[in-house]
Structures are given as C-alpha cells and as structure tokens.
Design a protein around this motif. Structure first.
Motif, mmCIF file in Angstrom:
data_model
loop_
_atom_site.group_PDB
_atom_site.id
_atom_site.type_symbol
_atom_site.label_atom_id
_atom_site.label_comp_id
_atom_site.label_asym_id
_atom_site.label_seq_id
_atom_site.Cartn_x
_atom_site.Cartn_y
_atom_site.Cartn_z
ATOM 1 N N ALA A 345 0.897 -1.197 -0.110
ATOM 2 C CA ALA A 345 -0.029 0.066 -0.056
ATOM 3 C C ALA A 345 0.905 1.272 -0.057
ATOM 4 O O ALA A 345 2.057 1.107 0.439
ATOM 5 C CB ALA A 345 -0.889 -0.062 1.271
ATOM 6 N N GLY A 346 0.321 2.394 -0.408
ATOM 7 C CA GLY A 346 1.254 3.484 -0.435
ATOM 8 C C GLY A 346 0.277 4.800 -0.874
ATOM 9 O O GLY A 346 -0.969 4.632 -1.313
ATOM 10 N N GLY A 373 -3.606 -2.195 -1.807
ATOM 11 C CA GLY A 373 -3.983 -1.049 -1.664
ATOM 12 C C GLY A 373 -3.594 -0.301 -3.106
ATOM 13 O O GLY A 373 -4.070 -0.433 -4.220
ATOM 14 N N LEU A 374 -2.482 0.849 -2.825
ATOM 15 C CA LEU A 374 -1.741 1.227 -4.061
ATOM 16 C C LEU A 374 -1.527 0.180 -4.914
ATOM 17 O O LEU A 374 -1.188 0.555 -6.252
ATOM 18 C CB LEU A 374 -1.076 2.231 -3.679
ATOM 19 C CG LEU A 374 -0.420 3.475 -4.742
ATOM 20 C CD1 LEU A 374 -1.529 4.267 -5.303
ATOM 21 C CD2 LEU A 374 0.830 4.166 -4.163
ATOM 22 N N GLN A 377 -4.106 -0.728 -7.181
ATOM 23 C CA GLN A 377 -4.453 0.160 -8.073
ATOM 24 C C GLN A 377 -3.413 0.381 -9.170
ATOM 25 O O GLN A 377 -3.713 0.344 -10.474
ATOM 26 C CB GLN A 377 -4.332 1.550 -7.332
ATOM 27 C CG GLN A 377 -5.410 1.616 -6.364
ATOM 28 C CD GLN A 377 -5.544 2.794 -5.464
ATOM 29 O OE1 GLN A 377 -4.589 3.674 -5.530
ATOM 30 N NE2 GLN A 377 -6.638 2.754 -4.513
ATOM 31 N N GLU A 397 -6.114 10.190 -8.114
ATOM 32 C CA GLU A 397 -5.284 10.608 -7.385
ATOM 33 C C GLU A 397 -4.262 11.459 -7.738
ATOM 34 O O GLU A 397 -3.527 12.392 -7.078
ATOM 35 C CB GLU A 397 -4.830 9.331 -6.248
ATOM 36 C CG GLU A 397 -3.649 9.681 -5.334
ATOM 37 C CD GLU A 397 -3.054 8.490 -4.357
ATOM 38 O OE1 GLU A 397 -3.660 7.603 -4.668
ATOM 39 O OE2 GLU A 397 -2.272 8.912 -3.565
ATOM 40 N N ARG A 443 -7.957 1.585 4.266
ATOM 41 C CA ARG A 443 -7.320 2.906 4.264
ATOM 42 C C ARG A 443 -6.917 3.506 2.921
ATOM 43 O O ARG A 443 -5.741 3.450 2.611
ATOM 44 C CB ARG A 443 -5.981 3.032 5.208
ATOM 45 C CG ARG A 443 -5.581 4.496 5.574
ATOM 46 C CD ARG A 443 -4.272 4.295 6.468
ATOM 47 N NE ARG A 443 -3.492 5.526 6.787
ATOM 48 C CZ ARG A 443 -2.484 6.040 6.509
ATOM 49 N NH1 ARG A 443 -1.791 5.301 5.907
ATOM 50 N NH2 ARG A 443 -2.049 7.430 6.922
ATOM 51 N N HIS A 444 -8.033 4.017 2.551
ATOM 52 C CA HIS A 444 -7.671 4.585 0.986
ATOM 53 C C HIS A 444 -8.866 5.551 0.647
ATOM 54 O O HIS A 444 -9.802 5.445 1.146
ATOM 55 C CB HIS A 444 -7.548 3.592 0.000
ATOM 56 C CG HIS A 444 -8.763 2.625 -0.058
ATOM 57 N ND1 HIS A 444 -9.785 2.679 -0.842
ATOM 58 C CD2 HIS A 444 -9.025 1.517 0.784
ATOM 59 C CE1 HIS A 444 -10.640 1.739 -0.644
ATOM 60 N NE2 HIS A 444 -10.235 1.058 0.354
ATOM 61 N N ARG A 445 -8.328 6.760 -0.155
ATOM 62 C CA ARG A 445 -9.471 7.801 -0.615
ATOM 63 C C ARG A 445 -9.950 7.033 -1.980
ATOM 64 O O ARG A 445 -10.979 7.530 -2.185
ATOM 65 C CB ARG A 445 -8.638 9.012 -0.985
ATOM 66 C CG ARG A 445 -8.500 9.780 0.364
ATOM 67 C CD ARG A 445 -7.826 10.921 0.132
ATOM 68 N NE ARG A 445 -7.213 11.845 1.013
ATOM 69 C CZ ARG A 445 -7.757 12.383 1.909
ATOM 70 N NH1 ARG A 445 -9.166 12.451 2.105
ATOM 71 N NH2 ARG A 445 -7.077 12.693 3.026
ATOM 72 N N TYR A 446 -9.301 6.522 -2.664
ATOM 73 C CA TYR A 446 -9.560 6.086 -4.168
ATOM 74 C C TYR A 446 -9.982 4.836 -4.306
ATOM 75 O O TYR A 446 -9.645 3.854 -3.301
ATOM 76 C CB TYR A 446 -8.482 6.505 -4.920
ATOM 77 C CG TYR A 446 -8.030 7.898 -4.922
ATOM 78 C CD1 TYR A 446 -8.771 8.757 -5.652
ATOM 79 C CD2 TYR A 446 -7.064 8.476 -3.914
ATOM 80 C CE1 TYR A 446 -8.370 10.196 -5.549
ATOM 81 C CE2 TYR A 446 -6.837 9.820 -3.979
ATOM 82 C CZ TYR A 446 -7.516 10.803 -4.779
ATOM 83 O OH TYR A 446 -7.391 11.982 -4.541
HETATM 84 N N1 GLN Z 1 -3.171 6.133 -2.233
HETATM 85 C C1 GLN Z 1 -4.343 5.374 -2.422
HETATM 86 C C2 GLN Z 1 -5.574 5.857 -2.249
HETATM 87 O O1 GLN Z 1 -5.653 6.686 -1.433
HETATM 88 C C3 GLN Z 1 -4.093 3.841 -1.913
HETATM 89 C C4 GLN Z 1 -4.085 3.826 -0.334
HETATM 90 C C5 GLN Z 1 -3.609 2.384 0.034
HETATM 91 O O2 GLN Z 1 -2.560 1.924 -0.721
HETATM 92 N N2 GLN Z 1 -4.325 1.877 0.941
HETATM 93 O O3 GLN Z 1 -6.800 5.338 -2.639
#
Ligand code: GLN
Length: 515
Positions: A345-346, A373-374, A377, A397, A443-446
C-alpha cells in the motif's frame, strides 16, 4: 510502563509481551499507548518519522506499536488504545471553550493530568490495562503523563497499580564492564516525580551479572527478583518466553496482589517450535517493491505477516526490498530472480510508475504477485493500459481530470477501518478465505472503478470482490499462478500463530521445494 536512559529499547514489545504472559494466565488484558507528541493521531505522520500507520478495525490511524499489541494478545484494539498529547490537549482546549471548567484557570496540573487519566480505558474490575508511556523519563514532554500516573496509585489504591521501568544496561567493551549507572540515574529521575518502580526490566546485549542485579536492587530500592533481564534477541517471538523465564509477569502479579496462575503458553511455544525446529520444506525469495523499503518500520505489519505465514507453511523465505522509484533494468533483473512479488500500500505519485512496471513484469513472467492498496491500483491500471487497450487509464489521485479513471474518487471520502467485501464464488479469493463475505481493514481515498469492470473482465481479468458501495475491492487474473490485487490491507489482520490467509496463500504460491 515507563522507559529510561534512551529510546528504542523495545518497550512496546516488552509491554505487548507482558500482555501475552498475563493473558496466558487467563487474565483479561488490554494495552494503551500514551505518546508525548502533539499529533492528534498518526494520520499525517510520514513513514520516515514513525514508520507504518497501523489501522485498527474501528478505523483509527495509530502508532505501529498498536499492531504489535494486537498481534501479541490476539485481540483487536480501538482508537482508545493510542493516546497522544495532541489528543489530550485538544480535548482540554475544547472543554475550556465550552466553559466546562467553571471559570477556573486551566493548567497542566490538574486539568491536563486529569484528562490524561480520563483517557485511560474504562474497564471491568478483572481487566489489567498495560499503559505504555512513550518518551524517555526525564524528557520535558512526558512529565505530565508521569505526574498523572503517579497520582493514580493514591487514587486507585496501592495494590491496583504497578510501575514497570524499562531501562538499559550497557556493556563497555574497553573495560569489559557492565554498567548500571544509567539505570540508577533514570530511576532517580522517576523517583523525582514521585514514582518508585516496582519492577525494572533491563535491556542488555549480555546477561546481567549477579553483581549488577544486586547493585540495581539496592540503589533503585527494588527486590532482586523484580530486576528482569531482557536480552537482545533476533527473534521477536522469543521475547515473551524469555521474559517468562525471568519471572516478569509473576513479579507484576505479586505487586498487584493477584493470584499467580499457571501460564498456558502452549500455542506460542508451538509457533516458536515451528519457527526454529521444523524442517523447512520450501523456500521463497520475495521482492517487496515500495518507496520506503529502506525503512524496516514502514512495512512492519506486512513483514510480520509474511513471517507468521512462513512459520505456518514451513517456508524459508527471504525479503528483498526494491525501491519503487528506481525501477530500471537493474531492478527488474533483481526482481526476475525472485519467486514472488509484493506491491504494498502507499500514498502519492512517487514510485507509482515503478509499481505499474513491476505489475506488468509479474504478469508477463507469471511471477506470483500480491498487490495491496496502491499496489492493486497500479496492477489494475497496468492491466487496463496494456491488456484491455485503455491506453489512458490512470488514477484520480494523480490526475483529477483523468479521462479514463480506472481508479477514481470513492463514494466514501476516506475509507478507514474494517469494511465488508463481497467475494465472488469460484474465485481464488473465495477459495482462500472460504467465505463469500469478509471484513478487512481499509485505508484509502480512491477506489478501483467498477465502471470499467466489464471492459477489464472481457480482457481476461476477474473482479473477485466488491465493496458495499459497489466499487472493485479485489481482482485476479484467471490464467496466472497468483496475480491478485486487493483494496484492503490484509497485513493488519495477522496475529501470532494466525497468519492472514491471503498472505499465506501468496507465500505458498511463491514457494518452491527445497532441492
Ligand atoms: N493512495 C491510495 C488511495 O488513497 C491507496 C492507499 C492504500 O494503499 N491503501 O486510494
């Protein structure tokens, strides 16, 4: 539990270990961290400062030590387990603005100190709360905490509070001597604020000499059997066992006038036995591709999860950190020698293109790849661009006007904590979790955009999980050994002896038999 002499003594692990040992005796246990910094929580902290942000099931963004607590006592903690000066002071200031202090002058004592104790977990009579006070005794910043907890002994009754001090006993190579003076000084500092430690845990690289124990007992006013040796260990899971042999939990229970009970540590011991003694039948070299790989603490839950999975599956593994913002020929060559890849994730654009490149490499070479996570994506965008023909696929993002937002702003502005994922039957994910509905921490916004699901599925991808809001929570590639992306972070679910199933399955997919 206070810390002395220097920081970085592993006080968090010592606290977590005490939790393990008391729980093994049938006591109800919980842990709380009180940190002297002014960040209200860890949400804005850079991984360079404090390492990973650990997410609790209730959605709090906490200090990574909360993760160690959870893994060691095999329980889920909440927002209330991570208290900072920022939280305490902002509550006091809010109270003051609301006129709650009846016109009095608001001061550190009693208002801040009262509020610190207010934040202590409310608990049943038979629960032991282990309070880990951050900072080093003697620091200006932790003084209000020490003052608040000093008063606790009078308020709660002498038998209801035990003070444990974690200190450092260095060995001077030149003179070949073990030195107790730093501990003596640090205990004096503690006594200056009115706290007499009941138990002193001594971190040391060498066994404590009898003379050292006696000296510390005499100068610090503590029984010799309450001086606990805490040797440097290269295996974190050894620490509770070592502290048990030293009589740590018993010393604390004596002070609290609670029954000494027999500790049932069989489960823990069998994990350790597997870790050390079991024959490793498989090996796996795993590349972790992220922008903080040079910092161990930035992915600590992930690393711990892989460790527990490896113990459970008898896989001897090696982790290779690959920096995601330097994915060149050289880096790909390094990755090509690995049996599995994790894209963690990141946040932020730096290193994102590298993750996209590595996801492509993994797909083309059919190297098992777990994307979180990221990372997921990146994997989805890679597939959209290179397989589904969506050349302009990107994320909101990094480009809020993207014409092909395969990753988009979600319905929830910032999704945090445990949420439901509906798992599609017949998929790898369903087989791994053995359920059509799982609750994992996010834990992500996108979000991975469901509007592209059809196009992506046509090109060969399977959407294996969806969120309650209808977004894509998980995907996998049918014709690959293991190419799985998930919006949630499975590493936050692992506990000692109970590795997360997805990470375990990934490791098994990567592992090859020992020749
Ligand atoms: N940055 C990305 C988001 O906010 C992924 C966050 C994550 O890796 N959990 O969606």
């Amino acid at each position: 539990m206070t810390g002395g002499v220097v920081s970085g003594l592993g006080k968090g692990i010592t606290a977590a270990s005490l939790g393990t040992l008391l729980k093994a005796r049938g006591y109800k246990v919980t842990l709380q961290k009180f940190d002297p910094y002014f960040n209200v929580d860890s949400s804005h902290l850079s991984p360079y400062q404090h390492g990973e942000v650990f997410v609790t099931a209730d959605g709090a963004e906490t200090d990574l030590v909360i993760g160690h607590y959870e893994r060691f006592i095999n329980e889920c903690l909440t927002e209330k387990s991570d208290i900072t000066s920022g939280r305490v002071y902002s509550t006091v200031i809010e109270n003051e603005r609301e006129g709650k202090y009846d016109g009095s002058t608001v001061q550190v004592v009693p208002h801040i100190t009262d509020e610190i104790r207010n934040q202590l977990l409310k608990f049943d009579d038979d629960t032991i709360v282990i309070v880990d006070v951050g900072g080093t005794v003697g620091d200006i910043e932790c003084t209000p905490f020490l003052e608040a907890f000093k008063q606790l002994r009078v308020l709660a009754g002498a038998d209801n509070v035990a003070y444990v001090h974690v200190s450092y006993v260095p060995f001077i190579e030149m003179s070949g001597e073990q030195k107790t003076k730093p501990t003596q000084h640090s205990v004096k500092e503690l006594q200056n604020v009115g706290i007499q430690p009941d138990v002193i845990v001594c971190r040391s690289d060498y066994p404590l000499e009898t003379g050292s124990k006696k000296k510390m007992a005499a100068f610090c006013n503590v029984h010799t059997d309450c001086i606990i040796e805490n040797l440097t260990s290269d295996h974190i899971l050894e620490i509770p066992m070592m502290l048990e042999r030293e009589g740590f939990a018993s010393a604390v229970l004596r002070k609290l006038k609670l029954d000494e009970r027999e500790a049932d540590l069989d489960g823990w011991k069998s994990v350790l036995k597997l870790a050390y003694a079991a024959e490793k039948t498989h090996t796996a070299k795993i590349a972790v591709v992220g922008k903080y790989v040079e910092m161990h603490d930035a992915y600590v839950s992930l690393y711990e999860s892989v460790k527990y999975a490896a113990i459970d599956t008898r896989v001897r593994y090696e982790l290779i950190g690959v920096c995601s913002d330097k994915i060149d020929k050289h880096a790909l060559e390094k990755i090509s020698k690995c049996d599995g890849i994790i894209l963690p994730a990141g946040f932020g654009e730096r290193g994102f293109d590298g993750k996209v490149l590595v996801a492509e490499y993994a797909r083309k070479h059919d190297i098992p790849c777990l994307m979180i996570g990221l990372g997921a994506q990146a994997g989805l965008i890679e597939f959209a661009r290179n397989v589904a023909g969506l050349k302009k696929a990107y994320s909101h993002e990094f480009d809020s006007n993207s014409e092909c937002p395969v990753v988009k702003r979600g319905l929830v502005s910032f999704k945090k904590g445990a949420c439901v994922t509906f798992v599609k039957s017949g998929t790898k994910l369903a087989e791994i979790y053995g359920s059509d509905k799982i609750r994992m921490r996010h834990r992500h916004r996108y979000e991975m955009n469901e509007d592209y699901a059809e196009a992506l599925e046509k090109a060969g991808l399977t959407v294996s999980g969806g969120s309650e809001e209808g977004h894509i929570d998980a995907f996998e590639l049918r014709d690959k050994k293991f190419h799985v992306g998930v919006a949630f972070q499975p590493e936050f679910e692992s506990k000692v002896g109970y590795p997360d199933k997805l990470i375990r399955a990934f490791l098994l997919a990567s592992a090859k038999p020992v020749k």
